[in-house]
Every structure is written in C-alpha cells, then in structure tokens.
Design a protein around this motif. Sequence first.
Motif, mmCIF file in Angstrom:
data_model
loop_
_atom_site.group_PDB
_atom_site.id
_atom_site.type_symbol
_atom_site.label_atom_id
_atom_site.label_comp_id
_atom_site.label_asym_id
_atom_site.label_seq_id
_atom_site.Cartn_x
_atom_site.Cartn_y
_atom_site.Cartn_z
ATOM 1 N N ARG A 56 0.845 -1.192 0.000
ATOM 2 C CA ARG A 56 0.000 0.000 0.000
ATOM 3 C C ARG A 56 0.877 1.238 0.000
ATOM 4 O O ARG A 56 1.948 1.234 0.597
ATOM 5 C CB ARG A 56 -0.907 -0.005 1.207
ATOM 6 C CG ARG A 56 -1.842 -1.188 1.167
ATOM 7 C CD ARG A 56 -2.796 -1.144 2.307
ATOM 8 N NE ARG A 56 -3.616 -2.347 2.217
ATOM 9 C CZ ARG A 56 -4.874 -2.377 2.497
ATOM 10 N NH1 ARG A 56 -5.478 -1.304 2.909
ATOM 11 N NH2 ARG A 56 -5.552 -3.489 2.384
ATOM 12 N N PRO A 57 0.425 2.282 -0.652
ATOM 13 C CA PRO A 57 1.209 3.515 -0.656
ATOM 14 C C PRO A 57 1.373 4.059 0.762
ATOM 15 O O PRO A 57 0.468 3.990 1.580
ATOM 16 C CB PRO A 57 0.386 4.480 -1.501
ATOM 17 C CG PRO A 57 -0.634 3.663 -2.190
ATOM 18 C CD PRO A 57 -0.780 2.397 -1.434
ATOM 19 N N GLY A 58 2.531 4.581 1.038
ATOM 20 C CA GLY A 58 2.807 5.153 2.348
ATOM 21 C C GLY A 58 4.257 5.591 2.425
ATOM 22 O O GLY A 58 5.025 5.454 1.465
ATOM 23 N N PRO A 59 4.669 6.108 3.566
ATOM 24 C CA PRO A 59 6.031 6.625 3.702
ATOM 25 C C PRO A 59 7.110 5.568 3.457
ATOM 26 O O PRO A 59 8.167 5.863 2.933
ATOM 27 C CB PRO A 59 6.100 7.142 5.133
ATOM 28 C CG PRO A 59 4.704 7.202 5.622
ATOM 29 C CD PRO A 59 3.881 6.306 4.773
ATOM 30 N N SER A 61 6.636 2.605 1.712
ATOM 31 C CA SER A 61 6.220 1.640 0.703
ATOM 32 C C SER A 61 7.327 1.343 -0.297
ATOM 33 O O SER A 61 7.376 0.261 -0.863
ATOM 34 C CB SER A 61 4.972 2.123 -0.019
ATOM 35 O OG SER A 61 5.244 3.308 -0.714
ATOM 36 N N TRP A 62 8.220 2.271 -0.542
ATOM 37 C CA TRP A 62 9.293 2.021 -1.503
ATOM 38 C C TRP A 62 10.217 0.917 -1.013
ATOM 39 O O TRP A 62 10.801 0.193 -1.801
ATOM 40 C CB TRP A 62 10.088 3.302 -1.784
ATOM 41 C CG TRP A 62 10.848 3.780 -0.588
ATOM 42 C CD1 TRP A 62 10.416 4.611 0.386
ATOM 43 C CD2 TRP A 62 12.185 3.422 -0.245
ATOM 44 N NE1 TRP A 62 11.382 4.801 1.328
ATOM 45 C CE2 TRP A 62 12.496 4.082 0.955
ATOM 46 C CE3 TRP A 62 13.161 2.606 -0.831
ATOM 47 C CZ2 TRP A 62 13.724 3.953 1.588
ATOM 48 C CZ3 TRP A 62 14.386 2.480 -0.207
ATOM 49 C CH2 TRP A 62 14.657 3.147 0.997
ATOM 50 N N THR A 63 10.354 0.726 0.292
ATOM 51 C CA THR A 63 11.227 -0.332 0.814
ATOM 52 C C THR A 63 10.642 -1.707 0.575
ATOM 53 O O THR A 63 11.367 -2.685 0.497
ATOM 54 C CB THR A 63 11.499 -0.146 2.304
ATOM 55 O OG1 THR A 63 10.252 -0.194 2.992
ATOM 56 C CG2 THR A 63 12.200 1.171 2.573
ATOM 57 N N ARG A 64 9.320 -1.810 0.465
ATOM 58 C CA ARG A 64 8.688 -3.101 0.227
ATOM 59 C C ARG A 64 8.613 -3.476 -1.240
ATOM 60 O O ARG A 64 8.298 -4.591 -1.583
ATOM 61 C CB ARG A 64 7.287 -3.102 0.816
ATOM 62 C CG ARG A 64 7.320 -3.093 2.350
ATOM 63 C CD ARG A 64 5.939 -3.074 2.893
ATOM 64 N NE ARG A 64 5.509 -1.672 2.877
ATOM 65 C CZ ARG A 64 4.257 -1.277 2.982
ATOM 66 N NH1 ARG A 64 3.303 -2.145 3.076
ATOM 67 N NH2 ARG A 64 3.934 -0.007 2.972
ATOM 68 N N THR A 65 8.847 -2.527 -2.119
ATOM 69 C CA THR A 65 8.760 -2.817 -3.542
ATOM 70 C C THR A 65 10.118 -3.098 -4.169
ATOM 71 O O THR A 65 10.206 -3.434 -5.327
ATOM 72 C CB THR A 65 8.112 -1.654 -4.298
ATOM 73 O OG1 THR A 65 8.885 -0.479 -4.104
ATOM 74 C CG2 THR A 65 6.688 -1.441 -3.824
ATOM 75 N N TYR A 66 11.193 -2.947 -3.407
ATOM 76 C CA TYR A 66 12.534 -3.187 -3.944
ATOM 77 C C TYR A 66 12.757 -4.674 -4.102
ATOM 78 O O TYR A 66 12.474 -5.452 -3.212
ATOM 79 C CB TYR A 66 13.578 -2.591 -3.009
ATOM 80 C CG TYR A 66 14.997 -2.926 -3.396
ATOM 81 C CD1 TYR A 66 15.557 -2.378 -4.530
ATOM 82 C CD2 TYR A 66 15.747 -3.807 -2.655
ATOM 83 C CE1 TYR A 66 16.835 -2.674 -4.916
ATOM 84 C CE2 TYR A 66 17.046 -4.120 -3.015
ATOM 85 C CZ TYR A 66 17.585 -3.545 -4.153
ATOM 86 O OH TYR A 66 18.851 -3.856 -4.532
ATOM 87 N N TRP A 67 13.260 -5.089 -5.246
ATOM 88 C CA TRP A 67 13.533 -6.508 -5.521
ATOM 89 C C TRP A 67 15.028 -6.674 -5.704
ATOM 90 O O TRP A 67 15.581 -6.335 -6.745
ATOM 91 C CB TRP A 67 12.796 -6.924 -6.785
ATOM 92 C CG TRP A 67 12.871 -8.393 -7.027
ATOM 93 C CD1 TRP A 67 13.788 -9.050 -7.766
ATOM 94 C CD2 TRP A 67 12.014 -9.394 -6.494
ATOM 95 N NE1 TRP A 67 13.555 -10.389 -7.754
ATOM 96 C CE2 TRP A 67 12.473 -10.620 -6.975
ATOM 97 C CE3 TRP A 67 10.910 -9.376 -5.668
ATOM 98 C CZ2 TRP A 67 11.856 -11.817 -6.650
ATOM 99 C CZ3 TRP A 67 10.305 -10.557 -5.354
ATOM 100 C CH2 TRP A 67 10.773 -11.768 -5.842
ATOM 101 N N PRO A 68 15.725 -7.215 -4.695
ATOM 102 C CA PRO A 68 17.181 -7.370 -4.836
ATOM 103 C C PRO A 68 17.536 -8.415 -5.866
ATOM 104 O O PRO A 68 16.815 -9.387 -6.049
ATOM 105 C CB PRO A 68 17.630 -7.807 -3.444
ATOM 106 C CG PRO A 68 16.422 -8.389 -2.816
ATOM 107 C CD PRO A 68 15.237 -7.712 -3.424
ATOM 108 N N SER A 69 18.648 -8.218 -6.540
ATOM 109 C CA SER A 69 19.042 -9.188 -7.559
ATOM 110 C C SER A 69 19.978 -10.226 -7.040
ATOM 111 O O SER A 69 20.340 -10.331 -5.945
ATOM 112 C CB SER A 69 19.722 -8.482 -8.710
ATOM 113 O OG SER A 69 20.783 -7.683 -8.272
#
Length: 69
Positions: A56-59, A61-69
């Motif tokens: 969900r969008p929030g402060p 949220s960008w940390t949960r969408t990162y996909w490490p390679s």
Amino acid sequence: MNIKVVRGNPTPEELAAALAVVRARAAAAAMTPPGAPGPRDSWSDPSRIAGHRVPRPGPASWTRTYWPS
C-alpha cells in the motif's frame, strides 16, 4: 484416430504409452457435456495472484517494492 510419427524411431512401448495418453485425453474430453467449460489453466486463474499482498502507498512503501538481484 490416426497417429503419424514424424521424427524419430519410437519403440513399440513408447508408441503404446503415447497412444494411451492420447486416448485418455480424448475419452476425458468426450465425457464433458457440450457447452460445459473445460478445466481452467492455472496461469489464467485470477486467484493465483490474488493471494499475494500488494504494498500500500505510504512513507515506507518504496522499501517493500525493492527486488534485490
């Protein structure tokens, strides 16, 4: 029903196994009533992706969408 071997040289056992699979699939298809929907493919099933939690969008949220390679 005609089956033609296009490539290779199957043994009689391999040919019998392939024919058994084809006949079983044909018999299963013949058992379904006309107009009935066929079995659903798991790739086209929307519940396959519905179980995943969408961020969900929030402060943070960008940390949960990162996909490490």
